[in-house]
Each structure stands twice: as C-alpha cells, then as structure tokens.
Design an enzyme around this catalytic site. Structure first.
Site, mmCIF file in Angstrom:
data_model
loop_
_atom_site.group_PDB
_atom_site.id
_atom_site.type_symbol
_atom_site.label_atom_id
_atom_site.label_comp_id
_atom_site.label_asym_id
_atom_site.label_seq_id
_atom_site.Cartn_x
_atom_site.Cartn_y
_atom_site.Cartn_z
ATOM 1 N N GLN A 23 -8.521 57.732 17.230
ATOM 2 C CA GLN A 23 -10.035 58.185 17.229
ATOM 3 C C GLN A 23 -10.108 58.379 15.823
ATOM 4 O O GLN A 23 -10.860 58.127 15.142
ATOM 5 C CB GLN A 23 -10.490 58.795 17.862
ATOM 6 C CG GLN A 23 -10.459 58.286 19.280
ATOM 7 C CD GLN A 23 -11.323 57.552 19.778
ATOM 8 O OE1 GLN A 23 -12.347 57.477 19.202
ATOM 9 N NE2 GLN A 23 -10.344 56.748 20.470
ATOM 10 N N ASP A 115 2.880 60.109 17.618
ATOM 11 C CA ASP A 115 2.241 61.599 17.523
ATOM 12 C C ASP A 115 2.620 62.858 18.446
ATOM 13 O O ASP A 115 3.402 64.090 17.678
ATOM 14 C CB ASP A 115 0.633 61.819 17.548
ATOM 15 C CG ASP A 115 0.290 61.069 18.812
ATOM 16 O OD1 ASP A 115 1.385 60.425 19.700
ATOM 17 O OD2 ASP A 115 -0.552 60.892 19.257
HETATM 18 N N1 LIG Z 1 -16.057 70.492 20.278
HETATM 19 C C1 LIG Z 1 -15.678 69.442 21.336
HETATM 20 N N2 LIG Z 1 -15.833 69.770 22.482
HETATM 21 C C2 LIG Z 1 -16.271 69.076 23.408
HETATM 22 N N3 LIG Z 1 -15.148 68.169 22.958
HETATM 23 C C3 LIG Z 1 -15.073 67.762 22.089
HETATM 24 C C4 LIG Z 1 -15.200 68.670 20.757
HETATM 25 N N4 LIG Z 1 -14.912 68.346 19.327
HETATM 26 C C5 LIG Z 1 -14.011 66.646 20.574
HETATM 27 N N5 LIG Z 1 -14.599 66.610 21.059
HETATM 28 C C6 LIG Z 1 -13.798 65.792 22.376
HETATM 29 O O1 LIG Z 1 -12.387 65.727 22.117
HETATM 30 C C7 LIG Z 1 -11.660 64.033 21.698
HETATM 31 C C8 LIG Z 1 -10.432 64.669 20.763
HETATM 32 O O2 LIG Z 1 -11.708 64.888 19.305
HETATM 33 P P1 LIG Z 1 -11.063 64.137 18.202
HETATM 34 O O3 LIG Z 1 -12.373 63.172 18.005
HETATM 35 O O4 LIG Z 1 -11.253 64.756 17.156
HETATM 36 O O5 LIG Z 1 -9.592 63.594 18.448
HETATM 37 P P2 LIG Z 1 -8.746 63.775 18.782
HETATM 38 O O6 LIG Z 1 -8.494 65.074 18.611
HETATM 39 O O7 LIG Z 1 -8.198 63.151 16.435
HETATM 40 O O8 LIG Z 1 -8.152 62.495 19.551
HETATM 41 P P3 LIG Z 1 -6.907 61.413 18.335
HETATM 42 O O9 LIG Z 1 -5.407 62.130 17.613
HETATM 43 O O10 LIG Z 1 -5.490 60.720 19.468
HETATM 44 O O11 LIG Z 1 -7.533 60.931 17.487
HETATM 45 C C9 LIG Z 1 -12.319 63.237 22.136
HETATM 46 O O12 LIG Z 1 -13.079 62.460 23.254
HETATM 47 C C10 LIG Z 1 -14.018 64.583 21.771
HETATM 48 O O13 LIG Z 1 -14.832 64.189 22.404
HETATM 49 C C1 LIG Z 2 -0.331 58.810 23.979
HETATM 50 C C2 LIG Z 2 -0.961 59.249 22.785
HETATM 51 C C3 LIG Z 2 -2.338 57.524 23.203
HETATM 52 C C4 LIG Z 2 -1.678 60.230 22.367
HETATM 53 O O1 LIG Z 2 -1.659 60.034 21.463
HETATM 54 C C5 LIG Z 2 0.123 57.866 21.995
HETATM 55 O O2 LIG Z 2 1.091 59.513 21.994
HETATM 56 C C6 LIG Z 2 0.529 56.892 22.285
HETATM 57 O O3 LIG Z 2 0.406 55.572 22.087
HETATM 58 N N1 LIG Z 2 2.097 57.249 22.851
HETATM 59 C C7 LIG Z 2 3.006 56.086 23.595
HETATM 60 C C8 LIG Z 2 3.541 56.442 24.924
HETATM 61 C C9 LIG Z 2 4.143 57.837 25.200
HETATM 62 O O4 LIG Z 2 4.075 58.649 24.709
HETATM 63 O O5 LIG Z 2 4.963 57.752 26.017
HETATM 64 K K LIG Z 3 -3.535 62.457 18.623
#
Ligand SMILES: Nc1ncnc2c1ncn2[C@@H]1O[C@H](COP(=O)(O)OP(=O)(O)OP(=O)(O)O)[C@@H](O)[C@H]1O
Ligand SMILES: CC(C)(CO)[C@@H](O)C(=O)NCCC(=O)O
Ligand SMILES: [K+]
Length: 278
Positions: A23, A115
C-alpha cells in the site's frame, strides 16, 4: 570479502533504502525523514519517477530494496542500473550472507517476504534479549520472531493475518447490505461493544475484536518462547490504533521496515557483498 570500495573515504557511505510494500512505499536516504507515498500499482512510470526523484536529490553509494511487489521491484532494478549504482537486495539471502541472522531453521524461507526480514533485522538491532518479536500492522498484520543463540540471532517464523483495513472492507464488498467501515474513522469513545446500528456493530467488532486477535497471537507466541526476556517492537500504519496491554513495554517504531532495509544496505556496502547488478 574485501574492504568497502567507497570512492570517498572521508564521506560516510549513503544508502537509499526502499521498503516497497503493497500500500505504501517508504524511502529513507539516511537522514532524519522517511518519505511515504502510495504504491503505484500497475504504474511503472510513476515508480520510475519516484526513484529517479530520490536519486536526483542526493549522491548515493548504493540502493537497498525490500520488495513484496515483484513487478515494481523490476522497475527499481532498471533505474538503479541506469544510474550505475549497486543494488542490495534486503532479503533473507543477503541477511544470511552478511551474518546478520540465521534463517536456516525456517522451512518457509523461500517465500518469506522481504519486509518481514527487514522488520526482524531492525527489531534485533541493539537488542540484548533472548527473543525478539516484530509486529507490522500494514496491509497484512505480520509477526516475526527471532531468538538469540551462541551463534547470533536465529529466525524462527511468525504469523500473517489480514490487516485491520481488510476487516472493514471485506463485509462491504462481500455482502449487499453492509457498509465498508474505515477503521481510522471509528471514534473509540462513541463505540460501545454492544453496537446500536449496523455501522456501530461492525465498528464494535473492529475496535474490540482486532486488538483481541493481536493479543491472542502475542500471548501464544510468548508462551511458545517461554522466556520473559523478550523485546516486542511494533510498526505499521495501524500500530497506534491498539493499546498493547498484553505487553505494555512494546516499543513503537514507525520506520522499522525501512530502518531494517538501511541496516542491510549499510552492512552490504561495508562487506562489499552486494550484487552489483551483475
Ligand atoms: N490512524 C489509523 N487508524 C486506523 N487505521 C489506520 C490508520 N492508519 C492506517 N490505518 C490502516 O492500517 C493499514 C495499514 O496502514 P498504511 O496504509 O499506513 O499501510 P502500511 O502500514 O504502510 O502498509 P504496507 O506496509 O503493507 O504498505 C491500512 O489498511 C489503513 O487503513
Ligand atoms: C505478508 C506480506 C504481504 C506483508 O507485507 C509480505 O510480507 C509478503 O508478501 N510475504 C510473502 C509470504 C511470507 O512472508 O511468508
Ligand atoms: K509492510
């Protein structure tokens, strides 16, 4: 392995670290700030432009990337190659080769997300604990666990759950009569566990159920580790949503993943053990 080939011995090497997640992409150039922007899925041109803009700003010695989006990783690889920079893949192979962690005891290592590797590397950095647990509450909620042995940190494994947002969107997309609920818009004070409307009922499940799932995973994980000498680190967009009553000392690190990528990148440069786009 030879010493670093950093062309300017006075200047500390600089690594552009990229956490290419589903995301949000996070980028860090070694300074204070971490750049964040939505992942441009199916838009390689936007991805190219993003990396170009960071490489244009500063003279880097290498780029390190943890990617769980293979198509976009290819774009990063091409841009980095054009710039003639070494690319360090922040993954379990690099971490193993650099002696940063032992992944040989984890059966599923072939498909382990970069990650997750970066998260556990960063969470173990500076830890003096028998065990380390890293939570990442992003698109997915991931848990990664390592234990300290005589030979250093050993990766054990963890768990993967749908992210909190998945709970809010699933019902709205899979049913005719239920709305999508954005967890970020739930007002804790206005949300009783006994919901008084459709939206309130879903909000109640999100607000009380999701932390319950996390607490359950943590409790079972800690029970298996069978030690109190544990460091728990929490990251991800939704990390601040939950109180961590199950482990009050849990540390927050919003930049955990990209910091892990940076650690792998810096170690790669120092050891000269990088795949220089060969
Ligand atoms: N302040 C908040 N309150 C509730 N939910 C939140 C908040 N901030 C983010 N989220 C939710 O948490 C999830 C992850 O947040 P974010 O969009 O920042 O992605 P991320 O942690 O960077 O994820 P990725 O690393 O997988 O891309 C999203 O599904 C978002 O809807
Ligand atoms: C689980 C996510 C989607 C989290 O970002 C990523 O780490 C991923 O695609 N992992 C591959 C499957 C695994 O980690 O076992
Ligand atoms: K991540």
């Amino acid at each position: 392995m030879s010493e670093s080939s950093n062309p300017d011995p006075v200047r500390a090497p600089r690594v552009l670290a990229i956490d290419l997640s589903n995301q949000q992409i996070k980028l860090s150039g070694g300074g204070e700030g971490v750049g964040r922007c939505p992942t441009p899925k199916q838009d390689p041109a936007a991805m190219r432009g993003l990396v170009e803009s960071w490489l244009f700003e500063t003279r880097y010695d290498a780029v390190a990337v943890a990617s769980v989006v293979p198509d976009l990783k290819q774009v990063v690889e091409r841009v980095v190659k054009i710039h003639g920079l070494p690319l360090i893949e922040a993954n379990h192979e690099t971490a193993s080769a650099l002696g940063m962690m032992d992944f040989s005891h984890y059966a599923g290592v072939a498909t382990l997300g970069d990650d997750r590797v970066a998260n556990i590397i960063a969470a173990c950095d500076g830890a003096e604990n028998e065990a380390v647990v890293a939570f990442d509450l992003g698109t997915a909620t991931t848990v990664d666990v390592a234990v300290f042995t005589d030979e250093g940190y050993r990766y054990l494994g963890g768990s993967i759950a749908p992210g909190v947002n998945a709970l809010g969107t699933y019902l709205g997309t899979m049913t005719s009569q239920l709305p999508t609920v954005d967890p970020a818009e739930i007002d804790d004070a206005e949300t009783p566990a006994i919901g008084t409307s459709t939206r309130g009922a879903i909000s109640a499940a999100l607000l009380y159920g999701y932390p319950g799932m996390i607490a359950g995973i943590l409790e079972a994980t800690l029970a298996e580790l069978a030690t109190d000498n544990v460091r728990v680190v929490v990251t991800g967009g939704a990390a601040d949503l939950f109180c961590w009553d199950a482990w009050p000392e849990a540390e927050r690190d919003p930049s955990l993943t990209v910091r892990g990528v940076e650690l792998l990148g810096m170690a790669g440069i120092r050891m000269d053990a990088v795949s220089v786009n060969d």
